[in-house]
Design an enzyme around this catalytic site. Structure first.
Site, PDB file in Angstrom:
ATOM      1  CD1 TRP A  74      -2.171  -2.112   2.031  1.00 61.97           C
ATOM      2  CD2 TRP A  74      -2.888  -1.361   0.035  1.00 61.97           C
ATOM      3  NE1 TRP A  74      -3.161  -2.962   1.590  1.00 61.97           N
ATOM      4  CE2 TRP A  74      -3.625  -2.521   0.363  1.00 61.97           C
ATOM      5  CE3 TRP A  74      -3.172  -0.724  -1.175  1.00 61.97           C
ATOM      6  CZ2 TRP A  74      -4.614  -3.055  -0.453  1.00 61.97           C
ATOM      7  CZ3 TRP A  74      -4.156  -1.258  -2.003  1.00 61.97           C
ATOM      8  CH2 TRP A  74      -4.870  -2.406  -1.640  1.00 61.97           C
ATOM      9  CB  THR A  76       1.883   5.515   2.894  1.00 65.49           C
ATOM     10  OG1 THR A  76       3.275   5.245   2.783  1.00 65.49           O
ATOM     11  CG2 THR A  76       1.173   4.269   3.391  1.00 65.49           C
ATOM     12  CB  SER A  97       6.738   6.503   1.794  1.00 68.81           C
ATOM     13  OG  SER A  97       7.041   5.741   2.945  1.00 68.81           O
ATOM     14  CB  SER A  98       4.794   1.706  -0.072  1.00 68.77           C
ATOM     15  OG  SER A  98       6.000   0.972  -0.069  1.00 68.77           O
ATOM     16  CB  SER A  99       2.641  -0.566   4.294  1.00 69.58           C
ATOM     17  OG  SER A  99       2.709  -1.813   4.947  1.00 69.58           O
TER      18      SER A  99
END
Ligand SMILES: C[S@@+](CC[C@H](N)C(=O)[O-])C[C@H]1O[C@@H](n2cnc3c(N)ncnc32)[C@H](O)[C@@H]1O
Length: 392
Positions: A74, A76, A97-99
């Protein structure tokens, strides 16, 4: 389903997929509430007319909790500053940026092969989800995590606190490591690097391991696992799987503006043409792109289609200003035109032919070595080892 049950279901899924292989990491996945780390994120849609769009998903969306526990990445943050809270409508942009996909995070943590009590440095805190897994497994006192983006780091710190963890969080360039908490038994990066920083070699304990995706500017990525020896030299191999991560911010390719591309196209008017032995399709091949960028480490490429015509590939060496321009022929082949101080496509073709002559081996046949100044990737070819140590 409760949130705890969702975390257990995610662990089941990752175990079935073969990513989760040990009871210790299974326990960590079961205990970390992923929804706390992705209170809002972007969902990707590829559209025919507007390219990739990112739709914000917030915690008041009916689907949010389900999505939060999916084995998906995901995003972000876009373009270094846009968060899902900033927009109501789908937007364009590049993820910054991400998870990360939990299956990939867990697979990497398994590959890291930590023992109880290991001291770990993580580069790229992002949402804090992988940091939380490390804290569950090792205890927060053994975890240092660095994030370059202060806003991202603040959100991760808050989420980690909510989940009950207070690791050593640092805002800064992870390429410098964190000397204060060194030496590390393990260094893991969830952003990719062109070169493994010398600081990591200094801060890793002899016998320690570094797990990082090595990338370049032609879009090749390979996950490397290196062991650090006594003299600060690290050597290792590439692990299976098609794994890519956003590149560490200071090592990202330079932005080439329209004006520079226009100047590059103008150079091609006088360029010599010849049939290409290797077409630009090599840049779409996972290992092919990796080999190409070893030979052309400062080259960036862009596929362009003018007025509905065929796709053509423009390559520009950001260091020397040399250009190469590949156009399709009627018979399915390609013509390359090159100009400037060097012939960049000649270099790409030479490396790709070496790789193909060796039978186009997969990444597992390559080795990587670095002493912090020179990084060498070598291939165990039938005629003897071949090495690339590109000046970067
Ligand atoms: C894929 S995300 C990290 C995912 C994270 N591990 C998780 O599970 O949520 C990559 C992160 O690396 C960060 N990053 C990029 N360059 C960096 C650098 N030089 N030092 C530290 N962090 C960096 C980005 O800001 C981004 O948040």
């Amino acid at each position: 389903m409760t949130e705890d049950e969702r975390a257990v279901a995610l662990a089941d899924e990752l175990e079935r997929a073969g990513d989760l292989r040990s009871p210790e990491w299974r326990r960590a996945v079961e205990r970390v509430p992923r929804h706390v780390f992705v209170p809002a994120f972007f969902e990707r849609t590829d559209t025919p007319d507007r390219g990739t769009l990112w739709t914000p998903v917030h915690s008041d969306d009916d689907r949010w909790l389900d999505l939060a526990y999916r084995d998906e990445t995901w995003v972000t943050q876009l373009d270094g500053h846009i968060t899902p809270h900033d927009v109501d409508e789908p937007v364009g942009g590049d993820p910054t940026s991400s998870s990360t996909l939990p299956g990939l995070v867990v697979r990497m943590l398994e590959d890291l092969d930590v023992d109880d009590g290991a001291n770990v440095l993580e580069v790229g805190t992002g949402s804090g989800y992988s940091t939380a897994l490390l804290c569950e497994r090792l205890g927060a006192g053994k975890v240092t995590s660095i994030e370059v983006d202060a806003g991202v780091a603040a959100n991760a710190a808050a989420a980690l606190r909510r989940a009950g963890h207070v690791p050593n969080l640092v805002v800064g360039d992870g390429l410098d490591g964190c000397p204060l908490a060194a030496p590390y038994d393990r260094i893991i990066a969830t952003c990719s690097v062109r070169t493994i920083p010398s600081a990591w070699l200094v801060q890793a304990r002899p016998g320690g391991r570094i797990l990082v995706t090595v990338t370049g500017w032609l879009g090749g990525y390979e996950l490397a696992l290196l062991e650090v020896g006594d003299g600060g030299v690290a050597e290792g191999r590439f692990l299976p799987g098609a794994i890519s991560f956003m590149v560490a911010r200071p090592q990202a390719p330079p932005v080439v503006g329209d004006e520079r591309w226009r100047a590059a196209f103008e150079m091609l008017a006088d360029a010599g043409a010849r049939p290409a032995v290797v077409g630009p399709g090599v840049l779409k091949d996972w290992t092919g792109a990796f080999v190409a960028q070893l030979a052309a480490p400062t080259v960036v490429a862009q596929a362009v289609r003018v007025d509905g015509g065929p796709w053509v590939e423009y390559c520009l060496d950001t260091a020397s200003g040399a250009v190469a321009f590949l156009t399709p022929d009627a018979d399915g082949g390609w013509t390359v035109r090159q100009a400037g101080p060097k012939r960049i496509w000649d270099d790409v073709e030479a490396a790709v032919r070496t790789w193909r002559d060796a039978g186009s081996p997969a990444k597992e046949r390559f080795r990587i070595r670095t002493d912090g100044r020179v990084q060498t990737v070598s291939l165990d070819a039938p005629g003897g080892p071949v090495s690339w140590a590109p000046p970067l």
